[in-house]
Design an enzyme around this catalytic site. Sequence first.
Site, PDB file in Angstrom:
ATOM      1  N   VAL A 127     -20.171  -1.403  -1.027  1.00 57.86           N
ATOM      2  CA  VAL A 127     -19.737  -1.937   0.269  1.00 57.86           C
ATOM      3  C   VAL A 127     -19.500  -0.776   1.233  1.00 57.86           C
ATOM      4  O   VAL A 127     -18.833   0.206   0.889  1.00 57.86           O
ATOM      5  CB  VAL A 127     -18.431  -2.749   0.114  1.00 57.86           C
TER       6      VAL A 127
ATOM      7  N   ASN B  95      -6.322  -5.924  -5.377  1.00 61.17           N
ATOM      8  CA  ASN B  95      -7.396  -5.157  -4.736  1.00 61.17           C
ATOM      9  C   ASN B  95      -7.243  -3.642  -4.862  1.00 61.17           C
ATOM     10  O   ASN B  95      -8.241  -2.920  -4.850  1.00 61.17           O
ATOM     11  CB  ASN B  95      -7.427  -5.573  -3.256  1.00 61.17           C
TER      12      ASN B  95
ATOM     13  N   LYS C 103     -12.632  -1.629 -14.480  1.00 56.58           N
ATOM     14  CA  LYS C 103     -13.323  -2.738 -13.797  1.00 56.58           C
ATOM     15  C   LYS C 103     -13.936  -3.705 -14.809  1.00 56.58           C
ATOM     16  O   LYS C 103     -13.951  -4.915 -14.604  1.00 56.58           O
ATOM     17  CB  LYS C 103     -14.389  -2.183 -12.837  1.00 56.58           C
TER      18      LYS C 103
ATOM     19  N   THR D  42     -17.546   0.532   3.425  1.00 58.44           N
ATOM     20  CA  THR D  42     -16.239   0.748   4.051  1.00 58.44           C
ATOM     21  C   THR D  42     -16.243   2.155   4.653  1.00 58.44           C
ATOM     22  O   THR D  42     -17.120   2.974   4.356  1.00 58.44           O
ATOM     23  CB  THR D  42     -15.122   0.680   2.996  1.00 58.44           C
TER      24      THR D  42
ATOM     25  N   ASP E  49       0.869  -1.187   0.000  1.00 55.45           N
ATOM     26  CA  ASP E  49       0.000   0.000   0.000  1.00 55.45           C
ATOM     27  C   ASP E  49       0.899   1.227   0.000  1.00 55.45           C
ATOM     28  O   ASP E  49       2.129   1.097   0.099  1.00 55.45           O
ATOM     29  CB  ASP E  49      -0.924   0.004   1.244  1.00 55.45           C
TER      30      ASP E  49
ATOM     31  N   ASP F  41       3.578   2.012 -10.024  1.00 55.36           N
ATOM     32  CA  ASP F  41       4.988   1.898 -10.391  1.00 55.36           C
ATOM     33  C   ASP F  41       5.310   0.400 -10.442  1.00 55.36           C
ATOM     34  O   ASP F  41       5.454  -0.253  -9.395  1.00 55.36           O
ATOM     35  CB  ASP F  41       5.833   2.633  -9.331  1.00 55.36           C
TER      36      ASP F  41
ATOM     37  N   TYR G 158     -12.292   4.321 -13.956  1.00 57.53           N
ATOM     38  CA  TYR G 158     -12.511   3.249 -12.969  1.00 57.53           C
ATOM     39  C   TYR G 158     -13.421   2.171 -13.562  1.00 57.53           C
ATOM     40  O   TYR G 158     -13.107   0.978 -13.499  1.00 57.53           O
ATOM     41  CB  TYR G 158     -13.126   3.866 -11.710  1.00 57.53           C
TER      42      TYR G 158
HETATM   43  N1  LIG Z   1     -16.119  -0.249  -1.448  1.00 59.45           N
HETATM   44  C1  LIG Z   1     -16.969  -0.528  -2.434  1.00 59.45           C
HETATM   45  O1  LIG Z   1     -18.146  -0.201  -2.378  1.00 59.45           O
HETATM   46  C2  LIG Z   1     -16.491  -1.294  -3.657  1.00 59.45           C
HETATM   47  C3  LIG Z   1     -17.447  -1.644  -4.618  1.00 59.45           C
HETATM   48  C4  LIG Z   1     -17.048  -2.336  -5.734  1.00 59.45           C
HETATM   49  C5  LIG Z   1     -15.724  -2.688  -5.904  1.00 59.45           C
HETATM   50  N2  LIG Z   1     -14.814  -2.343  -4.958  1.00 59.45           N
HETATM   51  C6  LIG Z   1     -13.419  -2.726  -5.200  1.00 59.45           C
HETATM   52  O2  LIG Z   1     -12.866  -3.324  -4.057  1.00 59.45           O
HETATM   53  C7  LIG Z   1     -11.488  -2.954  -3.934  1.00 59.45           C
HETATM   54  C8  LIG Z   1     -11.263  -2.297  -2.600  1.00 59.45           C
HETATM   55  O3  LIG Z   1     -12.132  -1.184  -2.504  1.00 59.45           O
HETATM   56  P1  LIG Z   1     -12.141  -0.243  -1.225  1.00 59.45           P
HETATM   57  O4  LIG Z   1     -13.479   0.378  -1.207  1.00 59.45           O
HETATM   58  O5  LIG Z   1     -11.629  -0.947  -0.043  1.00 59.45           O
HETATM   59  O6  LIG Z   1     -11.082   0.875  -1.686  1.00 59.45           O
HETATM   60  P2  LIG Z   1     -10.369   1.979  -0.778  1.00 59.45           P
HETATM   61  O7  LIG Z   1     -10.169   3.164  -1.660  1.00 59.45           O
HETATM   62  O8  LIG Z   1     -11.101   2.164   0.486  1.00 59.45           O
HETATM   63  O9  LIG Z   1      -8.966   1.297  -0.460  1.00 59.45           O
HETATM   64  C9  LIG Z   1      -8.050   1.073  -1.476  1.00 59.45           C
HETATM   65  C10 LIG Z   1      -6.695   0.787  -0.850  1.00 59.45           C
HETATM   66  O10 LIG Z   1      -5.755   0.795  -1.924  1.00 59.45           O
HETATM   67  C11 LIG Z   1      -4.693   1.659  -1.591  1.00 59.45           C
HETATM   68  N3  LIG Z   1      -4.151   2.264  -2.793  1.00 59.45           N
HETATM   69  C12 LIG Z   1      -4.729   3.195  -3.592  1.00 59.45           C
HETATM   70  N4  LIG Z   1      -3.884   3.550  -4.564  1.00 59.45           N
HETATM   71  C13 LIG Z   1      -2.750   2.811  -4.382  1.00 59.45           C
HETATM   72  C14 LIG Z   1      -1.519   2.745  -5.067  1.00 59.45           C
HETATM   73  N5  LIG Z   1      -1.280   3.504  -6.132  1.00 59.45           N
HETATM   74  N6  LIG Z   1      -0.578   1.872  -4.622  1.00 59.45           N
HETATM   75  C15 LIG Z   1      -0.819   1.106  -3.548  1.00 59.45           C
HETATM   76  N7  LIG Z   1      -1.968   1.143  -2.839  1.00 59.45           N
HETATM   77  C16 LIG Z   1      -2.915   1.988  -3.261  1.00 59.45           C
HETATM   78  C17 LIG Z   1      -5.302   2.709  -0.677  1.00 59.45           C
HETATM   79  O11 LIG Z   1      -4.321   3.375   0.109  1.00 59.45           O
HETATM   80  C18 LIG Z   1      -6.256   1.862   0.144  1.00 59.45           C
HETATM   81  O12 LIG Z   1      -5.619   1.293   1.256  1.00 59.45           O
HETATM   82  C19 LIG Z   1     -11.195  -2.045  -5.114  1.00 59.45           C
HETATM   83  O13 LIG Z   1     -10.645  -2.799  -6.170  1.00 59.45           O
HETATM   84  C20 LIG Z   1     -12.553  -1.519  -5.486  1.00 59.45           C
HETATM   85  O14 LIG Z   1     -12.627  -1.135  -6.842  1.00 59.45           O
HETATM   86  C21 LIG Z   1     -15.149  -1.646  -3.839  1.00 59.45           C
END
Ligand SMILES: NC(=O)c1ccc[n+]([C@@H]2O[C@H](COP(=O)([O-])OP(=O)(O)OC[C@H]3O[C@@H](n4cnc5c(N)ncnc54)[C@H](O)[C@@H]3O)[C@@H](O)[C@H]2O)c1
Length: 259
Positions: free
Chosen positions: A199, A101, A170, A201, A47, A77, A166
């Site tokens: 979700v 993720n 996806k 979060t 992360d 990167d 995005y």
């Molecule tokens: N939360 C939702 O409602 C939801 C819905 C559909 C899909 N998703 C998918 O589930 C996954 C997780 O979603 P989330 O809601 O927990 O996302 P979030 O944005 O809350 O967390 C993403 C995590 O990725 C890290 N991150 C972001 N850019 C980064 C980078 N360049 N390098 C390394 N780390 C990086 C962030 O610091 C964070 O810890 C994602 O792929 C998202 O597309 C989430």
Amino acid sequence: MTATESPYAVYPSLRGKVAFVTGGATGLGAEFVASLAAQGARVGFADVDDAGAGRLLDRLAGTGGPQPLYVRADVCDVAQLRSAVAAVEKGLGPISVLVNNAANDTRTDIETVDTPDWDHGIAVNLRHHFFAIQAVMAGMRGLGGGSIINLGSISAHVDFTGLPMYIAAKAAIEGLTRTMARELGPDRIRVNCVVPGWVFTERQLTHWVTPEVREKLARVQSLPDNVMPADVARMVLWLAADDSAMCTGQKWIVDGGWM
Ligand SMILES: NC(=O)c1ccc[n+]([C@@H]2O[C@H](COP(=O)([O-])OP(=O)(O)OC[C@H]3O[C@@H](n4cnc5c(N)ncnc54)[C@H](O)[C@@H]3O)[C@@H](O)[C@H]2O)c1
């Protein structure tokens, strides 16, 4: 809570396995890290949010499972991503579970998107899925197989705006899942896509879940409850475990029945 105290499934095949989660410091990624560790897996996560990673490690210290290994790496990167995979393999052993993720769902005005915005949106939401798979596949072959789980999104299937890169990413992740499953299947490396609904979060609650969103979800979801990170993590655990040994190339939707 350890897996043995939980009312949910325990997967003996995950005990001692090495898992790697990108974007594992917060949100769903943190839930995946915690859930895999609770099953006895040795988890590495990458992360850029050091503070979030520190909070997760503090929370997991003393919970009984193996302590996860945090590696700071920006998944945009590719060299950093490769180094993170190498660090986890050096510290914990060959990776047999990869959870792709990391993502960024910041809203975008389609009038002002320029090519650097487009390229960054694809880099943070799509490109690293392929390069993480490429980085782990030799180790998985050496182990005789593995499980790769890509995170899609229901936003690529329903009425959703303000996220062109995005959502394009996806949708592409589902195609990538299919072709990687076909490429790597002969090596018993499975590739699946988990498609979450909306979700709840912390980030979603802070930034995007308005009263209007709650009203919409009450209308479009078949089930009345909100989808929580643990609901998605339980699908990830099943796909990571040998219980799903003959499942690959598919998408697995956890959205409360969005219609
Ligand atoms: N939360 C939702 O409602 C939801 C819905 C559909 C899909 N998703 C998918 O589930 C996954 C997780 O979603 P989330 O809601 O927990 O996302 P979030 O944005 O809350 O967390 C993403 C995590 O990725 C890290 N991150 C972001 N850019 C980064 C980078 N360049 N390098 C390394 N780390 C990086 C962030 O610091 C964070 O810890 C994602 O792929 C998202 O597309 C989430």
